[in-house]
Design an enzyme around this catalytic site. Sequence first.
Site, mmCIF file in Angstrom:
data_model
loop_
_atom_site.group_PDB
_atom_site.id
_atom_site.type_symbol
_atom_site.label_atom_id
_atom_site.label_comp_id
_atom_site.label_asym_id
_atom_site.label_seq_id
_atom_site.Cartn_x
_atom_site.Cartn_y
_atom_site.Cartn_z
ATOM 1 N N GLY A 139 1.085 -1.144 -0.072
ATOM 2 C CA GLY A 139 -0.287 -0.029 -0.018
ATOM 3 C C GLY A 139 0.624 1.358 -0.302
ATOM 4 N N SER A 140 1.557 1.110 0.933
ATOM 5 C CA SER A 140 2.697 2.596 1.049
ATOM 6 C C SER A 140 3.207 2.796 -0.380
ATOM 7 C CB SER A 140 3.645 2.000 1.953
ATOM 8 O OG SER A 140 3.080 2.398 3.308
ATOM 9 N N ASP A 179 4.942 -9.202 5.753
ATOM 10 C CA ASP A 179 4.261 -10.236 5.095
ATOM 11 C C ASP A 179 4.962 -10.502 3.855
ATOM 12 O OD1 ASP A 179 2.266 -10.223 6.418
ATOM 13 O OD2 ASP A 179 1.154 -8.401 5.186
ATOM 14 N N GLY A 202 8.158 -27.232 11.871
ATOM 15 C CA GLY A 202 7.772 -28.738 11.926
ATOM 16 C C GLY A 202 6.190 -29.171 12.008
HETATM 17 P P1 ATP Z 1 1.632 -4.034 5.673
HETATM 18 O O1 ATP Z 1 1.845 -4.741 4.186
HETATM 19 O O2 ATP Z 1 1.886 -3.476 6.311
HETATM 20 O O3 ATP Z 1 0.196 -3.411 5.519
HETATM 21 P P2 ATP Z 1 1.328 -1.387 3.564
HETATM 22 O O4 ATP Z 1 2.156 -0.593 3.355
HETATM 23 O O5 ATP Z 1 0.717 -2.556 2.522
HETATM 24 O O6 ATP Z 1 1.227 -2.162 5.288
HETATM 25 P P3 ATP Z 1 -1.090 -0.119 3.985
HETATM 26 O O7 ATP Z 1 -2.376 -0.131 5.103
HETATM 27 O O8 ATP Z 1 -1.726 -0.350 2.607
HETATM 28 O O9 ATP Z 1 -0.413 -0.813 4.185
HETATM 29 O O10 ATP Z 1 -0.579 1.433 3.035
HETATM 30 C C1 ATP Z 1 -0.201 2.530 3.832
HETATM 31 C C2 ATP Z 1 -0.537 3.845 3.370
HETATM 32 O O11 ATP Z 1 -0.460 4.398 2.777
HETATM 33 C C3 ATP Z 1 -2.011 4.617 3.127
HETATM 34 O O12 ATP Z 1 -2.475 3.852 4.306
HETATM 35 C C4 ATP Z 1 -1.986 5.317 2.314
HETATM 36 O O13 ATP Z 1 -1.964 6.264 3.174
HETATM 37 C C5 ATP Z 1 -1.410 5.116 1.392
HETATM 38 N N1 ATP Z 1 -1.406 4.272 0.326
HETATM 39 C C6 ATP Z 1 -2.094 3.076 0.130
HETATM 40 N N2 ATP Z 1 -2.566 2.749 -0.535
HETATM 41 C C7 ATP Z 1 -2.690 4.524 -1.871
HETATM 42 C C8 ATP Z 1 -3.498 4.020 -2.933
HETATM 43 N N3 ATP Z 1 -3.959 3.806 -3.653
HETATM 44 N N4 ATP Z 1 -2.855 5.532 -3.318
HETATM 45 C C9 ATP Z 1 -2.527 6.457 -2.289
HETATM 46 N N5 ATP Z 1 -1.842 6.270 -1.563
HETATM 47 C C10 ATP Z 1 -2.138 4.959 -0.768
#
Ligand code: ATP
Length: 327
Positions: A107-108, A131, A189
């Site tokens: 997401g980040s 993950d 295991g």
């Molecule tokens: P984890 O894998 O530990 O959950 P992550 O980085 O995938 O970490 P998310 O909650 O999915 O965690 O994303 C973190 C932040 O990244 C979100 O709260 C948001 O601010 C930003 N983000 C995620 N997806 C988008 C998007 N499509 N557009 C813009 N910002 C995003």
Amino acid sequence: MATIKCIGILTSGGDAPGMNAAIRAVTRRAIYSGYRVKGILRGYKGLVADEIIDLQSDSVSNIIQQGGTMLKTARCEEFMTEQGRRAAYETMKKQGIDALVVIGGDGSLTGASIFAQEFDVPIVGLPGTIDNDLGGTDTTIGYDTALNTIIEAVDKLRDTATSHERLFFVEVMGHTAGYLALNSAIASGAEAAIIPEMHTDVDQLGQLINQGFRKSKNSAIVLVAENPQTGGAMALAERVKQEFPQYEARVTILGHIQRGGSPTAIDRILASRLGAAAIGALLEGQRNVMMGMRNGQIVYVPFSRAINHHEKSIDTGDEDLVRILSI
Ligand code: ATP
């Protein structure tokens, strides 16, 4: 291309052990190369709301061994909107931040990719998630520590499972990926792993009961990847109650305990190497790539590949390995 003088670092999404080691490496390698460094608090939230601190070499002393993140982390709804990202860009301009290092999960890095394209900001990403669900890198920062935390818990559960002759479903994190469940099953295991990547047409629970549990064992541990679609470990235990009432099933959901703790040597080394490499990449003029580690070599992974972990498919032979080694 404008010269970079000041680099901002943030950690975003779920915290992962080794994020601090990465912050330390990025900060010190940047200072070594003559950059100024700023820490952005609470991920994209701090970028939107202008919560920024200066980082010196001693700001990152004594953190390599600590889990969590000294910069804090958060989820930020506002950054999902163009307006929010504009506010983030305004903060960068105001603070004189010319480039970003973003440490987080898919997401980040998706957010980073969108932001980089919209505002032409140089960004380098680091894979920070327990993950392991990022493409282009063998493992992510925090994954090894989480695996070790899980197997320590499973070792303890094993004592009760064998003493009481029970079937234990242990649910672990993984988002939509089964790396944690599968590899902790091998390492502890366990009798089986039930992961989202497995073929849905196979009745994994039925197979387990008929092939292993029923014939030769009177206790079993099954690692289950969290899965909101199927209901995870709770749903499996309910099925046992209905369909195989002769067995006593118990559920343990490990939850957030998997995210904490002092990072392992492997995670500290990975975070240190990738963190330093992120600055090397910016110096080389690289943009919008995630640092990855493939076969012991540092690689640059375009964001589009990094956020698509399905390209790094799980080795289905490992599912058989768990079963074969637990007969
Ligand atoms: P984890 O894998 O530990 O959950 P992550 O980085 O995938 O970490 P998310 O909650 O999915 O965690 O994303 C973190 C932040 O990244 C979100 O709260 C948001 O601010 C930003 N983000 C995620 N997806 C988008 C998007 N499509 N557009 C813009 N910002 C995003």
